[in-house]
Design a protein around this motif. Structure first.
Motif, PDB file in Angstrom:
ATOM      1  N   GLY A 111      -5.559 -23.330  16.481  1.00 22.91           N
ATOM      2  CA  GLY A 111      -5.371 -24.607  15.798  1.00 22.91           C
ATOM      3  C   GLY A 111      -6.375 -24.805  14.683  1.00 22.91           C
ATOM      4  O   GLY A 111      -7.032 -23.867  14.237  1.00 22.91           O
ATOM      5  N   PHE A 112      -6.504 -26.041  14.245  1.00 22.27           N
ATOM      6  CA  PHE A 112      -7.390 -26.342  13.124  1.00 22.27           C
ATOM      7  C   PHE A 112      -8.834 -26.101  13.528  1.00 22.27           C
ATOM      8  O   PHE A 112      -9.278 -26.522  14.594  1.00 22.27           O
ATOM      9  CB  PHE A 112      -7.202 -27.805  12.710  1.00 22.27           C
ATOM     10  N   ASN A 113      -9.564 -25.404  12.674  1.00 19.60           N
ATOM     11  CA  ASN A 113     -10.947 -25.061  12.993  1.00 19.60           C
ATOM     12  C   ASN A 113     -11.892 -26.121  12.414  1.00 19.60           C
ATOM     13  O   ASN A 113     -12.130 -26.162  11.208  1.00 19.60           O
ATOM     14  CB  ASN A 113     -11.277 -23.672  12.429  1.00 19.60           C
ATOM     15  N   TYR A 114     -12.437 -26.954  13.283  1.00 16.24           N
ATOM     16  CA  TYR A 114     -13.342 -28.030  12.838  1.00 16.24           C
ATOM     17  C   TYR A 114     -14.753 -27.528  12.573  1.00 16.24           C
ATOM     18  O   TYR A 114     -15.602 -28.284  12.123  1.00 16.24           O
ATOM     19  CB  TYR A 114     -13.358 -29.164  13.876  1.00 16.24           C
ATOM     20  N   ASN A 115     -15.009 -26.256  12.857  1.00 17.16           N
ATOM     21  CA  ASN A 115     -16.359 -25.719  12.699  1.00 17.16           C
ATOM     22  C   ASN A 115     -16.601 -25.010  11.371  1.00 17.16           C
ATOM     23  O   ASN A 115     -17.629 -24.356  11.196  1.00 17.16           O
ATOM     24  CB  ASN A 115     -16.672 -24.755  13.844  1.00 17.16           C
ATOM     25  N   ASP A 133       1.480 -34.300  14.579  1.00 13.74           N
ATOM     26  CA  ASP A 133       1.106 -33.941  15.947  1.00 13.74           C
ATOM     27  C   ASP A 133       0.828 -35.143  16.857  1.00 13.74           C
ATOM     28  O   ASP A 133       0.925 -35.017  18.074  1.00 13.74           O
ATOM     29  CB  ASP A 133      -0.153 -33.051  15.933  1.00 13.74           C
ATOM     30  N   TYR A 134       0.412 -36.278  16.290  1.00 11.24           N
ATOM     31  CA  TYR A 134      -0.011 -37.402  17.130  1.00 11.24           C
ATOM     32  C   TYR A 134       0.733 -38.681  16.743  1.00 11.24           C
ATOM     33  O   TYR A 134       0.747 -39.065  15.564  1.00 11.24           O
ATOM     34  CB  TYR A 134      -1.526 -37.640  16.982  1.00 11.24           C
ATOM     35  N   SER A 135       1.271 -39.340  17.748  1.00 13.42           N
ATOM     36  CA  SER A 135       2.053 -40.557  17.470  1.00 13.42           C
ATOM     37  C   SER A 135       1.172 -41.708  16.993  1.00 13.42           C
ATOM     38  O   SER A 135       1.658 -42.620  16.326  1.00 13.42           O
ATOM     39  CB  SER A 135       2.825 -40.977  18.719  1.00 13.42           C
ATOM     40  N   LEU A 189     -11.278 -39.311  17.806  1.00 11.27           N
ATOM     41  CA  LEU A 189     -10.558 -40.560  18.073  1.00 11.27           C
ATOM     42  C   LEU A 189      -9.144 -40.288  18.577  1.00 11.27           C
ATOM     43  O   LEU A 189      -8.662 -40.940  19.509  1.00 11.27           O
ATOM     44  CB  LEU A 189     -10.465 -41.394  16.787  1.00 11.27           C
ATOM     45  N   VAL A 190      -8.507 -39.320  17.955  1.00  7.40           N
ATOM     46  CA  VAL A 190      -7.102 -39.060  18.229  1.00  7.40           C
ATOM     47  C   VAL A 190      -6.914 -38.255  19.514  1.00  7.40           C
ATOM     48  O   VAL A 190      -6.118 -38.617  20.386  1.00  7.40           O
ATOM     49  CB  VAL A 190      -6.486 -38.314  17.016  1.00  7.40           C
ATOM     50  N   SER A 191      -7.683 -37.184  19.647  1.00  4.52           N
ATOM     51  CA  SER A 191      -7.417 -36.268  20.759  1.00  4.52           C
ATOM     52  C   SER A 191      -8.016 -36.768  22.072  1.00  4.52           C
ATOM     53  O   SER A 191      -7.630 -36.296  23.140  1.00  4.52           O
ATOM     54  CB  SER A 191      -7.910 -34.855  20.422  1.00  4.52           C
ATOM     55  N   ASN A 192      -8.955 -37.716  22.027  1.00  2.00           N
ATOM     56  CA  ASN A 192      -9.546 -38.231  23.275  1.00  2.00           C
ATOM     57  C   ASN A 192      -9.042 -39.618  23.642  1.00  2.00           C
ATOM     58  O   ASN A 192      -9.549 -40.239  24.573  1.00  2.00           O
ATOM     59  CB  ASN A 192     -11.078 -38.256  23.165  1.00  2.00           C
ATOM     60  N   TYR A 193      -8.052 -40.098  22.893  1.00  2.00           N
ATOM     61  CA  TYR A 193      -7.553 -41.465  23.117  1.00  2.00           C
ATOM     62  C   TYR A 193      -7.057 -41.667  24.558  1.00  2.00           C
ATOM     63  O   TYR A 193      -7.314 -42.688  25.175  1.00  2.00           O
ATOM     64  CB  TYR A 193      -6.429 -41.780  22.120  1.00  2.00           C
TER      65      TYR A 193
END
Ligand SMILES: [Zn+2]
Length: 414
Positions: A111-115, A133-135, A189-193
């Protein structure tokens, strides 16, 4: 054929990325008012030819001056002539640029590499992909940059219409850790909601609008031409020098101290308030939230500072009715930040405690938009890497800054 080859060579060399081999950063720390004055004089003399990473501000505040190989000798002589002690803070800027990339971080994760750092196109695509990807994510197209790129925001909302938290990054092109940190935090914020009660509260309390890269033309230029570019890419009438310092182009107290009328200066304030295409576009867009923005933060680097208005004046006695509450929650936020990895931040009033800069974002957020909680933040570090924060530090920067943001997002911000 010969002509074609010559043309190709010309094109190739014209688009080559500037090399910072032999560029040094000298640090001078003014010990008394006289030295500070001599540094101000030197700044006025050199501001169009030499890149002051940190301008002269106040006593004991380091002044960082980047100098090309052809001027190193002259500037050192000039400093000695003025009886100003300096240290060589960065031996070779190109070495820092080379070391900023983390070769074994590339494609380390699916997936997207945040590093790693991403190009302007990749950041734009990331906004689109997050919305797919996120509603709870919506892609917002704010408008076009001077060169026609999309200026995008990611909107994170769990529904309904709530008060707004507005966050922007990348107004200064070379401050790469800023967009990287914006994307890291948006992803948190999105992935830990659904899994983190505090994150859920943050998103249920507010509608989040995050602009990861506001100065998208300048940012693109730092990838293709000049890693150390700061301004936008708008040409200036009657000058060979390109660009406006977008963070001196806001309308509140535009054109005062700490902003330059010189088109070649890195702090050129533009031909008029909001003459910079990108800040003008975002300003128009922000009007729809008038009176409804709870928090406004503009993220820069470097310095590790969490600052509230005013920025335009060095006079701490200038009335500013909300400084006490702004200070209180910023201290709480930076304590949470420090708890993550030990990084310490200074909290204070932008102009009096650091240096006056008129036409800057924090005064616009507070003075023009009327946002009670408005800040300008200088992310890592304190100068060792400056604008070239190694990619291996992105995650820690993201984690600790998000810890600070949690303090704001879980607070009613009344
Ligand atoms: Zn900046």
């Amino acid at each position: 054929m010969k002509l074609l080859c010559a043309l190709l060579v010309f094109v190739a060399s014209a688009s080559a990325v500037k090399n910072y081999g032999g560029y040094q950063v000298l640090r001078v720390v003014p010990q008394d008012m006289e030295q500070l004055q001599r540094l101000h004089d030197l700044y006025n003399l050199l501001e169009d030819t030499v890149d002051f990473w940190k301008e002269p501000t106040r006593l004991n505040q380091p002044v960082d001056i980047m100098i090309g190989p052809n001027l190193v000798k002259d500037v050192k002589l000039e400093l000695s002539r003025r009886d100003l002690d300096f240290s060589i803070y960065v031996e070779d800027v190109q070495t820092n640029i080379n070391n900023e990339r983390c070769t074994d971080c590339v494609n380390a994760k699916a997936g997207f590499n945040y590093n790693i750092y991403h190009t302007a196109d990749e950041i734009s695509q990331w906004v689109t992909d997050m919305a797919t990807d996120y509603s709870i994510v919506t892609e917002i197209n704010i408008g076009k940059s001077h060169e026609g790129r999309d200026i995008k925001a990611i909107k994170i909302s769990s529904g309904g219409s709530k008060r707004v938290i507005y966050i922007q990054g990348g107004i200064h092109a070379r401050e790469w850790i800023s967009p990287a940190t914006m994307m890291y935090m948006a992803n948190q914020l999105v992935s830990n909601y659904n899994t983190d009660a505090e994150v859920k509260a943050m998103v249920d309390n507010y509608d989040w609008y995050i602009v990861p890269s506001l100065n998208v033309d300048g940012y693109s230029y730092t990838w293709t031409n000049d890693r150390m570019w700061r301004k936008n890419r708008q040409p200036n009438d009657g000058s060979r020098c390109v660009g406006t310092d977008l963070n001196r182009n806001y309308p509140y107290q535009w054109g005062g101290t700490g902003a330059s009328p010189s088109k070649c200066s890195d702090t050129y304030y533009g031909s008029a308030p909001l003459s910079g295409k990108e800040v003008s576009v975002v300003d128009t867009w922000l009007q729809q939230f008038s009176g409804n923005i709870a928090l406004f933060i503009d993220f820069h680097n470097y310095g590790q500072l969490w600052l509230y208005p005013w920025g335009y004046t060095g006079n701490a006695a200038t009335p500013q009715p909300d400084k006490a509450v702004q200070q209180t929650i910023a201290l709480e936020a930076t304590a949470a930040l420090q708890a993550v990895a030990g990084t310490s931040y200074f909290v204070g009033m932008s102009g009096p405690d650091m240096y006056p800069a008129s036409g800057a974002s924090e005064d616009y957020g507070y003075g023009t938009l009327g946002v009670k909680y408005t800040y300008v933040v200088e992310l890592r570090d304190e100068g060792r890497y400056g604008f070239n924060i190694p990619e291996r530090m992105i995650e820690e920067s993201g984690k600790e800054t998000f810890a600070a943001l949690k303090v704001f997002g879980t607070n009613p911000l009344a």
